[in-house]
Write a protein that holds these residues in place. Structure first.
Motif, PDB file in Angstrom:
ATOM      1  N   PHE A   1       0.830  -1.202   0.000  1.00 53.92           N
ATOM      2  CA  PHE A   1       0.000   0.000   0.000  1.00 53.92           C
ATOM      3  C   PHE A   1       0.865   1.253   0.000  1.00 53.92           C
ATOM      4  O   PHE A   1       0.591   2.213  -0.745  1.00 53.92           O
ATOM      5  N   ALA A   2       1.931   1.269   0.795  1.00 55.83           N
ATOM      6  CA  ALA A   2       2.804   2.439   0.860  1.00 55.83           C
ATOM      7  C   ALA A   2       3.510   2.681  -0.462  1.00 55.83           C
ATOM      8  O   ALA A   2       3.851   3.831  -0.794  1.00 55.83           O
ATOM      9  N   TYR A   3       3.729   1.630  -1.230  1.00 57.00           N
ATOM     10  CA  TYR A   3       4.409   1.782  -2.523  1.00 57.00           C
ATOM     11  C   TYR A   3       3.437   2.149  -3.643  1.00 57.00           C
ATOM     12  O   TYR A   3       3.765   2.961  -4.509  1.00 57.00           O
ATOM     13  N   CYS A   4       2.244   1.555  -3.637  1.00 61.31           N
ATOM     14  CA  CYS A   4       1.303   1.744  -4.746  1.00 61.31           C
ATOM     15  C   CYS A   4       0.402   2.961  -4.563  1.00 61.31           C
ATOM     16  O   CYS A   4      -0.072   3.519  -5.561  1.00 61.31           O
ATOM     17  N   TYR A   5       0.136   3.370  -3.329  1.00 59.77           N
ATOM     18  CA  TYR A   5      -0.772   4.504  -3.121  1.00 59.77           C
ATOM     19  C   TYR A   5      -0.239   5.794  -3.740  1.00 59.77           C
ATOM     20  O   TYR A   5      -0.976   6.504  -4.427  1.00 59.77           O
ATOM     21  N   PRO A   6       1.044   6.159  -3.539  1.00 58.45           N
ATOM     22  CA  PRO A   6       1.539   7.375  -4.222  1.00 58.45           C
ATOM     23  C   PRO A   6       1.478   7.269  -5.740  1.00 58.45           C
ATOM     24  O   PRO A   6       1.236   8.275  -6.420  1.00 58.45           O
ATOM     25  N   ILE A   7       1.686   6.068  -6.280  1.00 56.83           N
ATOM     26  CA  ILE A   7       1.583   5.894  -7.730  1.00 56.83           C
ATOM     27  C   ILE A   7       0.155   6.154  -8.189  1.00 56.83           C
ATOM     28  O   ILE A   7      -0.079   6.789  -9.225  1.00 56.83           O
ATOM     29  N   ALA A   8      -0.821   5.664  -7.417  1.00 55.70           N
ATOM     30  CA  ALA A   8      -2.222   5.890  -7.767  1.00 55.70           C
ATOM     31  C   ALA A   8      -2.572   7.378  -7.718  1.00 55.70           C
ATOM     32  O   ALA A   8      -3.263   7.891  -8.608  1.00 55.70           O
ATOM     33  N   ARG A   9      -2.105   8.080  -6.678  1.00 51.70           N
ATOM     34  CA  ARG A   9      -2.375   9.508  -6.592  1.00 51.70           C
ATOM     35  C   ARG A   9      -1.723  10.273  -7.743  1.00 51.70           C
ATOM     36  O   ARG A   9      -2.339  11.171  -8.332  1.00 51.70           O
ATOM     37  N   LEU A  10      -0.495   9.918  -8.082  1.00 59.32           N
ATOM     38  CA  LEU A  10       0.199  10.586  -9.189  1.00 59.32           C
ATOM     39  C   LEU A  10      -0.480  10.284 -10.518  1.00 59.32           C
ATOM     40  O   LEU A  10      -0.549  11.153 -11.395  1.00 59.32           O
ATOM     41  N   THR A  11      -1.005   9.071 -10.674  1.00 58.05           N
ATOM     42  CA  THR A  11      -1.707   8.715 -11.906  1.00 58.05           C
ATOM     43  C   THR A  11      -2.952   9.566 -12.091  1.00 58.05           C
ATOM     44  O   THR A  11      -3.224  10.077 -13.190  1.00 58.05           O
ATOM     45  N   ILE A  12      -3.729   9.742 -11.027  1.00 56.38           N
ATOM     46  CA  ILE A  12      -4.932  10.575 -11.105  1.00 56.38           C
ATOM     47  C   ILE A  12      -4.571  12.023 -11.408  1.00 56.38           C
ATOM     48  O   ILE A  12      -5.231  12.695 -12.215  1.00 56.38           O
ATOM     49  N   TRP A  13      -3.497  12.519 -10.807  1.00 52.49           N
ATOM     50  CA  TRP A  13      -3.075  13.902 -11.064  1.00 52.49           C
ATOM     51  C   TRP A  13      -2.651  14.074 -12.511  1.00 52.49           C
ATOM     52  O   TRP A  13      -3.000  15.077 -13.169  1.00 52.49           O
ATOM     53  N   LEU A  14      -1.883  13.120 -13.034  1.00 49.31           N
ATOM     54  CA  LEU A  14      -1.442  13.208 -14.428  1.00 49.31           C
ATOM     55  C   LEU A  14      -2.619  13.084 -15.385  1.00 49.31           C
ATOM     56  O   LEU A  14      -2.642  13.738 -16.432  1.00 49.31           O
ATOM     57  N   GLU A  15      -3.591  12.249 -15.040  1.00 47.14           N
ATOM     58  CA  GLU A  15      -4.757  12.103 -15.902  1.00 47.14           C
ATOM     59  C   GLU A  15      -5.511  13.421 -16.017  1.00 47.14           C
ATOM     60  O   GLU A  15      -5.953  13.804 -17.101  1.00 47.14           O
ATOM     61  N   ARG A  16      -5.648  14.128 -14.899  1.00 46.97           N
ATOM     62  CA  ARG A  16      -6.322  15.421 -14.953  1.00 46.97           C
ATOM     63  C   ARG A  16      -5.468  16.460 -15.682  1.00 46.97           C
ATOM     64  O   ARG A  16      -5.996  17.341 -16.375  1.00 46.97           O
ATOM     65  N   ARG A  17      -4.171  16.344 -15.558  1.00 51.12           N
ATOM     66  CA  ARG A  17      -3.275  17.310 -16.176  1.00 51.12           C
ATOM     67  C   ARG A  17      -3.290  17.214 -17.691  1.00 51.12           C
ATOM     68  O   ARG A  17      -3.260  18.249 -18.381  1.00 51.12           O
ATOM     69  N   VAL A  18      -3.323  15.985 -18.206  1.00 52.52           N
ATOM     70  CA  VAL A  18      -3.223  15.823 -19.652  1.00 52.52           C
ATOM     71  C   VAL A  18      -4.582  15.653 -20.323  1.00 52.52           C
ATOM     72  O   VAL A  18      -4.656  15.482 -21.536  1.00 52.52           O
ATOM     73  N   SER A  19      -5.665  15.673 -19.541  1.00 53.41           N
ATOM     74  CA  SER A  19      -6.979  15.494 -20.141  1.00 53.41           C
ATOM     75  C   SER A  19      -7.329  16.682 -21.023  1.00 53.41           C
ATOM     76  O   SER A  19      -6.890  17.819 -20.792  1.00 53.41           O
ATOM     77  N   VAL A  20      -8.127  16.398 -22.041  1.00 58.35           N
ATOM     78  CA  VAL A  20      -8.535  17.444 -22.985  1.00 58.35           C
ATOM     79  C   VAL A  20      -9.670  18.238 -22.387  1.00 58.35           C
ATOM     80  O   VAL A  20     -10.665  17.692 -21.923  1.00 58.35           O
ATOM     81  N   LYS A  21      -9.549  19.549 -22.350  1.00 65.05           N
ATOM     82  CA  LYS A  21     -10.565  20.438 -21.806  1.00 65.05           C
ATOM     83  C   LYS A  21     -11.437  20.958 -22.934  1.00 65.05           C
ATOM     84  O   LYS A  21     -10.952  21.429 -23.950  1.00 65.05           O
ATOM     85  N   PHE A  22     -12.765  20.827 -22.739  1.00 72.64           N
ATOM     86  CA  PHE A  22     -13.711  21.320 -23.744  1.00 72.64           C
ATOM     87  C   PHE A  22     -14.399  22.576 -23.225  1.00 72.64           C
ATOM     88  O   PHE A  22     -14.637  22.719 -22.044  1.00 72.64           O
TER      89      PHE A  22
END
Length: 287
Positions: A266-287
């Motif tokens: 959990f300590a290893y994968c949780y930061p990866i999950a949080r970073l994945t969600i942040w990157l997804e919002r960062r690179v998502s296309v805004k309409f």
């Protein structure tokens, strides 16, 4: 003759409609990233406490045994899980990119073969693939008169890289097809070859779109590495069983030792999950 229906004020049961929810490739990552750390910490404290309260072994004795084995489990066990996940992701990504580009090839045979391989390994159970690789690959090879042994962990790396390869292939195919077709047409009108269009125009735009799902699959792969314990690979789960065996196989040790493995993952994968969600919002296309 026209049919007439009598009106009634009695309640009528309307037909049930079952509508499936849209598929979300980031469902598990969103669930993991949405966990509240304080509730997770409370659960990790209360769960071993409640379990050990029902046993005859004191909590202090169980955790004292875990404390003695903790450096061994981390350095010799969990770090090996990370090494397996890194090598599997490296091989799976390399093969997956080539397989994904094969799915968009203009050559029909290459395209169909790449699609078949992708669907085969994408829809196969990971544990079944691991057992097939374990039994199919030899334990040693004779190269130029020298005997080279193939350890179990290398077979595990290859077995885990197969489903990762298939899913990365779909990520690459989807990212390339998500680029507007107008860019292909504009580059073609300027005299670019298909290879130039793909490698100089299309793929550079796909990198940021592929990073979030790529990280999502790395987290899933890391959490799947304990399956290697069934092949005899000495990772954290295998070493935890060996440590409990050295402590006379006390059943009260199950929760502390496996709970410790849970905390590490959990300590290893949780930061990866949080970073994945942040990157997804960062690179998502805004309409």
């Amino acid at each position: 003759m026209a049919m007439t229906f009598d009106k009634t004020d009695l309640p009528v049961l309307k037909p049930f409609r079952m509508e499936g929810a849209p598929y979300d490739a980031f469902y598990h990552t969103r669930w993991l990233a949405g966990l509240r750390l304080r509730w997770v910490a409370v659960l990790m404290v209360l769960w071993p406490t409640a379990a050990l309260a029902q046993s005859g072994m004191a909590m202090g004795e169980a955790f004292a045994a875990l404390w003695r084995w903790m450096p061994f489990l981390v350095t010799q066990g969990f770090l090996f899980n990370i090494v397996i996940s890194l090598f599997s992701m490296l091989i799976g990504t390399t093969l997956g990119v080539m397989l994904g580009l094969g799915q968009i090839s203009r050559v029909g045979v290459v395209r169909k073969l790449a699609w078949f391989v992708t669907q085969l390994f994408r829809n196969s159970p990971w544990l079944v693939l691991l057992f097939i690789v374990l039994l199919a690959l030899p334990y040693e090879l004779n190269l130029f008169g020298q005997t080279v042994r193939i350890p179990a962990w290398m077979k595990a790396v290859f077995g885990l890289s197969l489903p990762v390869m298939a899913n990365i292939s779909e990520i690459v195919r989807g990212a390339v097809l998500s680029v507007p077709s107008g860019q292909w047409e504009a580059a073609d009108s300027l005299g670019f070859t298909r290879r130039q269009i793909l490698y100089e125009i299309i793929l550079p735009q796909c990198f940021k779109r592929m990073i979030p799902p790529w990280m999502n699959w790395y987290a899933i792969l890391t959490m799947a590495t304990p399956l290697c314990s069934l092949l005899g690979v000495e990772e954290i789960i295998t070493l935890s069983r060996q440590a409990m065996s050295a402590e006379d196989n006390q059943p009260e040790l199950l929760v502390p030792f496996y709970g410790f493995a849970l905390v590490l993952f959990f300590a290893y994968c949780y930061p990866i999950a949080r970073l994945t969600i942040w990157l997804e919002r960062r690179v998502s296309v805004k309409f």
